[in-house]
Design a protein around this motif. Structure first.
Motif, PDB file in Angstrom:
ATOM      1  N   SER A   1       0.918  -0.971  -0.207  1.00 28.21           N
ATOM      2  CA  SER A   1       0.425   0.009   0.303  1.00 28.21           C
ATOM      3  C   SER A   1       1.026   1.176   0.092  1.00 28.21           C
ATOM      4  N   TYR A   2       0.274   2.180  -1.155  1.00 26.09           N
ATOM      5  CA  TYR A   2       1.539   3.398  -0.907  1.00 26.09           C
ATOM      6  C   TYR A   2       0.445   5.039  -0.064  1.00 26.09           C
ATOM      7  N   THR A   3       1.320   5.811  -0.127  1.00 20.91           N
ATOM      8  CA  THR A   3       0.577   7.053   0.238  1.00 20.91           C
ATOM      9  C   THR A   3       1.927   8.213  -0.535  1.00 20.91           C
ATOM     10  N   VAL A   4       1.514   8.952  -1.895  1.00 17.84           N
ATOM     11  CA  VAL A   4       2.334   9.422  -2.431  1.00 17.84           C
ATOM     12  C   VAL A   4       1.884  10.672  -3.576  1.00 17.84           C
ATOM     13  N   SER A   5       2.897  11.348  -2.617  1.00 21.79           N
ATOM     14  CA  SER A   5       2.489  12.790  -3.801  1.00 21.79           C
ATOM     15  C   SER A   5       1.667  12.402  -5.500  1.00 21.79           C
ATOM     16  N   GLY A   6       2.688  11.920  -5.986  1.00 21.05           N
ATOM     17  CA  GLY A   6       2.169  11.672  -8.120  1.00 21.05           C
ATOM     18  C   GLY A   6       3.305  10.083  -7.861  1.00 21.05           C
ATOM     19  N   LEU A   7       2.054   9.249  -8.400  1.00 23.15           N
ATOM     20  CA  LEU A   7       3.025   8.016  -8.696  1.00 23.15           C
ATOM     21  C   LEU A   7       3.576   8.214  -9.975  1.00 23.15           C
ATOM     22  N   ARG A   8       5.069   8.237  -9.935  1.00 22.57           N
ATOM     23  CA  ARG A   8       5.334   7.688 -11.403  1.00 22.57           C
ATOM     24  C   ARG A   8       6.080   6.329 -11.410  1.00 22.57           C
ATOM     25  N   GLY A   9       6.302   4.977 -10.728  1.00 20.29           N
ATOM     26  CA  GLY A   9       6.800   3.987 -10.798  1.00 20.29           C
ATOM     27  C   GLY A   9       6.042   3.110  -9.795  1.00 20.29           C
ATOM     28  N   LEU A  10       5.866   2.363  -9.652  1.00 17.55           N
ATOM     29  CA  LEU A  10       6.039   1.061  -7.974  1.00 17.55           C
ATOM     30  C   LEU A  10       6.939   0.010  -8.554  1.00 17.55           C
ATOM     31  N   PHE A  11       8.166  -0.310  -7.993  1.00 14.76           N
ATOM     32  CA  PHE A  11       8.790  -1.720  -8.098  1.00 14.76           C
ATOM     33  C   PHE A  11       9.038  -2.220  -7.826  1.00 14.76           C
ATOM     34  N   TRP A  12       8.919  -3.759  -7.884  1.00 14.71           N
ATOM     35  CA  TRP A  12       8.936  -5.008  -7.023  1.00 14.71           C
ATOM     36  C   TRP A  12      10.066  -5.877  -7.042  1.00 14.71           C
ATOM     37  N   TYR A  13      11.066  -6.135  -5.991  1.00  9.99           N
ATOM     38  CA  TYR A  13      12.333  -6.510  -6.036  1.00  9.99           C
ATOM     39  C   TYR A  13      12.318  -7.764  -5.119  1.00  9.99           C
ATOM     40  N   ARG A  14      13.168  -8.483  -5.425  1.00  7.42           N
ATOM     41  CA  ARG A  14      13.508  -9.420  -4.291  1.00  7.42           C
ATOM     42  C   ARG A  14      14.599  -9.398  -4.424  1.00  7.42           C
ATOM     43  N   GLN A  15      14.807 -10.441  -2.895  1.00 11.11           N
ATOM     44  CA  GLN A  15      16.466  -9.806  -2.363  1.00 11.11           C
ATOM     45  C   GLN A  15      16.355 -11.331  -1.323  1.00 11.11           C
TER      46      GLN A  15
END
Lengths: 110, 113
Positions: free
Chosen positions: A24-38
């Motif tokens: 879940s995200y709260t941002v002023s202006g989303l330019r991209g959402l990334f998923w990573y595996r670690q």
């Protein structure tokens, strides 16, 4: 301030037991959402980028989806090698700055 | 071929010492970053450089000084190390400053005794 919350913190699945991880995200202006595996002792490995609500991307047993408030990482019929920490991050501009969530630690057992 | 590499992998040192971590990328990227991952695995950006120019400088003590001799290298120098500096430090790179994907190095685990 941009905020990213991931749930659950930890998830234990049996091999073949499908499930979803939430970001879940709260941002002023989303330019991209990334998923990573670690993996333990390693750097984050890029999985997906999502740019707009309704977008979906797939890779093997993983599928990422995006709405205006959250993203899901669906894992279908997981295998033990899918065990890792999955990190979600948002890009809200400002020099390609990524704000990360705290991750979901996934363990898939035989 | 290693895309983003860091040296050393492990760094153990005493409080008050000065140390450096080196990062190199062979992806031809213009932008490089330093992140800190704390004991709770939370990853937070510290700095970014684009073509050797400082772009992002988060609220980081001025004991931390990044240096970019060229766009393929971004080093992190830390003065007067403190116990709280113990963490894993990751270098990353991306093609540019837009929404380009960031690719991470393997990390340097710093332990301050």
């Amino acid at each position: 301030e941009d905020q990213v919350t991931q749930s659950p913190e930890a998830l234990r699945l049996q091999e073949g037991e499908s499930s979803s991880l939430n970001c879940s995200y709260t941002v002023s202006g989303l330019r991209g959402l990334f998923w990573y595996r670690q993996d333990p002792g390693k750097g984050p490995e890029f999985l997906f980028t999502l740019y707009s609500a309704g977008e979906e991307k797939e890779k093997e047993r993983l599928k990422a989806t995006l709405t205006k408030k959250e993203s899901f990482l669906h894992i279908t019929a997981p295998k033990p090698e899918d065990s890792a920490t999955y990190l979600c991050a948002v890009n809200t501009g400002g020099g390609n700055k990524l704000t990360f969530g705290t991750g979901t630690q996934l363990k898939v057992e035989l | 071929d290693t895309a983003v590499s860091q040296t050393p992998k492990y760094l153990v040192t005493q409080m008050g010492n000065d140390k450096s971590i080196k990062c190199e990328q062979n992806l031809g990227h213009d932008t490089m970053y330093w992140y800190k991952q704390d004991s709770k695995k939370f990853l937070k950006i510290m700095f970014s450089y684009n073509n050797k120019e400082l772009i992002i400088n988060e609220t980081v003590p001025n004991r931390f000084s990044p240096k970019s001799p060229d766009k393929a290298h971004l080093n992190l120098h830390i003065n007067s190390l403190e116990l709280g500096d113990s963490a894993v430090y990751f270098c990353a790179s991306s093609g540019g400053l837009g929404t380009d994907t960031q690719y991470f190095g393997p990390g340097t685990r710093l332990t301050v005794l």
